[in-house]
Design a protein around this motif. Structure first.
Motif, PDB file in Angstrom:
ATOM      1  N   LEU A  42       0.835  -1.199   0.000  1.00  0.00           N
ATOM      2  CA  LEU A  42       0.000   0.000   0.000  1.00  0.00           C
ATOM      3  C   LEU A  42       0.872   1.252   0.000  1.00  0.00           C
ATOM      4  CD1 LEU A  42      -2.877   1.236   0.241  1.00  0.00           C
ATOM      5  CD2 LEU A  42      -2.483   1.262   2.710  1.00  0.00           C
ATOM      6  N   THR A  43       1.889   1.266   0.854  1.00  0.00           N
ATOM      7  CA  THR A  43       2.797   2.407   0.937  1.00  0.00           C
ATOM      8  C   THR A  43       3.554   2.609  -0.375  1.00  0.00           C
ATOM      9  OG1 THR A  43       3.070   1.974   3.295  1.00  0.00           O
ATOM     10  CG2 THR A  43       4.695   3.392   2.256  1.00  0.00           C
ATOM     11  N   GLU A  44       4.014   1.507  -0.948  1.00  0.00           N
ATOM     12  CA  GLU A  44       4.749   1.587  -2.210  1.00  0.00           C
ATOM     13  C   GLU A  44       3.866   2.133  -3.330  1.00  0.00           C
ATOM     14  OE1 GLU A  44       5.644   0.061  -6.139  1.00  0.00           O
ATOM     15  OE2 GLU A  44       4.525  -1.272  -4.838  1.00  0.00           O
ATOM     16  N   GLU A  45       2.618   1.726  -3.368  1.00  0.00           N
ATOM     17  CA  GLU A  45       1.708   2.211  -4.411  1.00  0.00           C
ATOM     18  C   GLU A  45       1.345   3.682  -4.208  1.00  0.00           C
ATOM     19  OE1 GLU A  45       0.626   0.958  -7.214  1.00  0.00           O
ATOM     20  OE2 GLU A  45       1.525  -1.001  -6.969  1.00  0.00           O
ATOM     21  N   LEU A  46       1.255   4.125  -2.967  1.00  0.00           N
ATOM     22  CA  LEU A  46       0.872   5.513  -2.702  1.00  0.00           C
ATOM     23  C   LEU A  46       2.022   6.496  -2.886  1.00  0.00           C
ATOM     24  CD1 LEU A  46      -1.453   5.116   0.404  1.00  0.00           C
ATOM     25  CD2 LEU A  46      -2.121   5.687  -1.936  1.00  0.00           C
ATOM     26  N   PRO A  48       4.960   8.390  -4.706  1.00  0.00           N
ATOM     27  CA  PRO A  48       5.254   8.634  -6.119  1.00  0.00           C
ATOM     28  C   PRO A  48       6.609   8.060  -6.537  1.00  0.00           C
ATOM     29  CG  PRO A  48       5.346  10.677  -4.855  1.00  0.00           C
ATOM     30  CD  PRO A  48       4.896   9.609  -3.919  1.00  0.00           C
ATOM     31  N   PHE A  49       6.669   7.618  -7.763  1.00  0.00           N
ATOM     32  CA  PHE A  49       7.891   7.137  -8.422  1.00  0.00           C
ATOM     33  C   PHE A  49       8.484   5.880  -7.777  1.00  0.00           C
ATOM     34  CE2 PHE A  49       7.738  11.827  -8.713  1.00  0.00           C
ATOM     35  CZ  PHE A  49       7.348  11.908 -10.039  1.00  0.00           C
ATOM     36  N   THR A  50       7.664   5.066  -7.138  1.00  0.00           N
ATOM     37  CA  THR A  50       8.155   3.826  -6.534  1.00  0.00           C
ATOM     38  C   THR A  50       7.637   2.595  -7.273  1.00  0.00           C
ATOM     39  OG1 THR A  50       6.325   3.814  -4.967  1.00  0.00           O
ATOM     40  CG2 THR A  50       8.391   4.811  -4.215  1.00  0.00           C
ATOM     41  N   ASP A  51       7.066   2.793  -8.442  1.00  0.00           N
ATOM     42  CA  ASP A  51       6.497   1.661  -9.193  1.00  0.00           C
ATOM     43  C   ASP A  51       7.547   0.669  -9.654  1.00  0.00           C
ATOM     44  OD1 ASP A  51       3.851   2.436  -8.978  1.00  0.00           O
ATOM     45  OD2 ASP A  51       4.018   3.798 -10.678  1.00  0.00           O
ATOM     46  N   ILE A  52       8.783   1.045  -9.634  1.00  0.00           N
ATOM     47  CA  ILE A  52       9.849   0.144 -10.087  1.00  0.00           C
ATOM     48  C   ILE A  52      10.126  -0.965  -9.073  1.00  0.00           C
ATOM     49  CG2 ILE A  52      11.748   1.504  -9.151  1.00  0.00           C
ATOM     50  CD1 ILE A  52      12.827   0.720 -12.257  1.00  0.00           C
ATOM     51  N   ILE A  53       9.670  -0.799  -7.838  1.00  0.00           N
ATOM     52  CA  ILE A  53       9.921  -1.797  -6.789  1.00  0.00           C
ATOM     53  C   ILE A  53       8.991  -2.996  -7.006  1.00  0.00           C
ATOM     54  CG2 ILE A  53       9.904  -2.253  -4.312  1.00  0.00           C
ATOM     55  CD1 ILE A  53      10.346   0.802  -3.940  1.00  0.00           C
TER      56      ILE A  53
END
Length: 89
Positions: A42-46, A48-53
């Motif tokens: 949830l934190t990763e999706e919220l 910004p710019f962390t979609d690469i994880i």
């Protein structure tokens, strides 16, 4: 693939992630039965710019390749196979 669908319209991607984040967290909770993984997702999706994880890939690796790791235990992932003596039909 579903998470990447938000990038079809330029500039809308990060807003789409905010809408998709709760659904993604629920799916991770259902796959790994771990609140810690769902919260991280949830934190990763919220953010910004962390979609690469690759959160789901990391969780899979922890469950299957490092089941006794302190990190695996900290996020609440357990190995269903070991807990039940095999998959239940």
């Amino acid at each position: 693939a579903l998470g990447n669908a938000t990038y079809v319209a330029p500039g809308v991607g990060e807003y789409g992630d905010a809408v998709f984040a709760p659904a993604s967290a629920v799916m991770m909770k259902m796959m790994y039965n771990a609140n810690g993984v769902a919260l991280i997702n949830l934190t990763e999706e919220l953010c910004p710019f962390t979609d690469i994880i690759p959160t789901a890939t990391i969780a899979w690796f922890l469950q299957n390749c490092a089941p006794n790791s302190p990190i695996t235990r900290a996020v609440g992932i357990n190995n269903e196979w070991e807990l039940t003596g095999g998959y239940q039909k």
